[in-house]
Design an enzyme around this catalytic site. Structure first.
Site, PDB file in Angstrom:
ATOM      1  N   HIS A 109      55.825 102.816  -4.404  1.00 60.11           N
ATOM      2  CA  HIS A 109      54.442 102.497  -4.823  1.00 60.11           C
ATOM      3  C   HIS A 109      54.428 102.051  -6.272  1.00 60.11           C
ATOM      4  O   HIS A 109      54.057 102.826  -7.142  1.00 60.11           O
ATOM      5  CB  HIS A 109      53.563 103.728  -4.646  1.00 60.11           C
ATOM      6  CG  HIS A 109      52.101 103.436  -4.732  1.00 60.11           C
ATOM      7  ND1 HIS A 109      51.375 103.568  -5.892  1.00 60.11           N
ATOM      8  CD2 HIS A 109      51.225 103.017  -3.797  1.00 60.11           C
ATOM      9  CE1 HIS A 109      50.102 103.276  -5.664  1.00 60.11           C
ATOM     10  NE2 HIS A 109      49.985 102.937  -4.399  1.00 60.11           N
TER      11      HIS A 109
ATOM     12  N   GLY B 156      46.596 106.636  -6.627  1.00 61.00           N
ATOM     13  CA  GLY B 156      45.315 107.235  -7.005  1.00 61.00           C
ATOM     14  C   GLY B 156      45.018 108.514  -6.250  1.00 61.00           C
ATOM     15  O   GLY B 156      44.472 109.466  -6.818  1.00 61.00           O
ATOM     16  N   VAL B 157      45.384 108.568  -4.975  1.00 60.84           N
ATOM     17  CA  VAL B 157      45.105 109.777  -4.198  1.00 60.84           C
ATOM     18  C   VAL B 157      45.868 110.976  -4.762  1.00 60.84           C
ATOM     19  O   VAL B 157      45.389 112.108  -4.667  1.00 60.84           O
ATOM     20  CB  VAL B 157      45.410 109.598  -2.695  1.00 60.84           C
ATOM     21  CG1 VAL B 157      44.487 108.564  -2.088  1.00 60.84           C
ATOM     22  CG2 VAL B 157      46.859 109.240  -2.449  1.00 60.84           C
TER      23      VAL B 157
ATOM     24  N   ILE C 123      53.555 102.715  -9.914  1.00 62.63           N
ATOM     25  CA  ILE C 123      52.383 103.429 -10.434  1.00 62.63           C
ATOM     26  C   ILE C 123      52.105 104.645  -9.551  1.00 62.63           C
ATOM     27  O   ILE C 123      52.401 104.649  -8.356  1.00 62.63           O
ATOM     28  CB  ILE C 123      51.130 102.529 -10.518  1.00 62.63           C
ATOM     29  CG1 ILE C 123      50.700 102.010  -9.147  1.00 62.63           C
ATOM     30  CG2 ILE C 123      51.358 101.382 -11.484  1.00 62.63           C
ATOM     31  CD1 ILE C 123      49.384 101.248  -9.168  1.00 62.63           C
TER      32      ILE C 123
ATOM     33  N   GLU D 140      44.468 114.454  -6.176  1.00 64.28           N
ATOM     34  CA  GLU D 140      45.071 115.723  -5.742  1.00 64.28           C
ATOM     35  C   GLU D 140      45.447 116.587  -6.941  1.00 64.28           C
ATOM     36  O   GLU D 140      45.235 117.800  -6.924  1.00 64.28           O
ATOM     37  CB  GLU D 140      46.292 115.466  -4.856  1.00 64.28           C
ATOM     38  CG  GLU D 140      47.075 116.704  -4.478  1.00 64.28           C
ATOM     39  CD  GLU D 140      46.344 117.692  -3.569  1.00 64.28           C
ATOM     40  OE1 GLU D 140      46.745 118.878  -3.568  1.00 64.28           O
ATOM     41  OE2 GLU D 140      45.399 117.294  -2.868  1.00 64.28           O
TER      42      GLU D 140
END
Length: 161
Positions: free
Chosen positions: A61, A70-71, A67, A75
């Site tokens: 990713h 975002g999830v 990077i 979290e």
């Protein structure tokens, strides 16, 4: 106990290192996303996640521009909020006693988080009602906002088989 039936706040020894954090969170590698807790008050917490190029999620990713997803930033904010939930109630997790991620609202990503960054996680309680806790969270890198969210966690008692 106070009149509201909530235990009086006892601030834990700071900084919380990874061994202490593991007492408050059931998560383990690769999903433990809080490396240190540096400050706690009765209704707020500050911690951080060091993002290393060795993170599994950075391998795919994205390979040419790795990077942090975002999830996983969301979290990490939920995990630091869960620690605060236990600390506010002067408890540590026990078998069947957890704070579970219940929801996220107003999530915004402002800046990519890359290898070498220290993601500072700040969470402040804004509401507590019937075992649901709502926090305003902000994640920064070098003082620049990377993400914001309203995070909800739910205190759950889960029966063990």
């Amino acid at each position: 106990m106070t009149e509201s039936n909530t235990p009086a706040f006892t601030k834990p020894e700071l900084p919380m290192n990874i061994q202490t954090i593991r007492e408050y969170l059931p998560h383990r590698y690769p999903f433990l996303l809080v490396d240190r807790v540096t400050d706690i008050t009765e209704n707020a917490i500050v911690g951080y996640k060091n993002v290393s190029i060795n993170e599994e999620f950075l391998q795919g990713h994205f390979p040419e521009f790795p990077i942090m997803p975002g999830v996983l930033i969301v979290e990490a904010m939920a995990q630091v909020s869960g620690i605060l939930g236990f600390v506010m109630n002067n408890k540590k997790p026990t078998a069947g006693n957890l704070f579970l991620f219940a929801g996220a609202e107003k999530v915004r990503f402002k800046k990519p988080v890359v290898a070498g960054d220290q993601l500072v996680l700040k969470s402040e309680l804004v509401m507590q009602k019937r075992g649901i806790y709502k926090y305003n969270c902000i994640a920064t890198v070098d003082g620049v906002v990377a993400a914001t969210a309203e995070i909800m966690v739910s205190h759950q008692k889960i029966e063990q088989a």
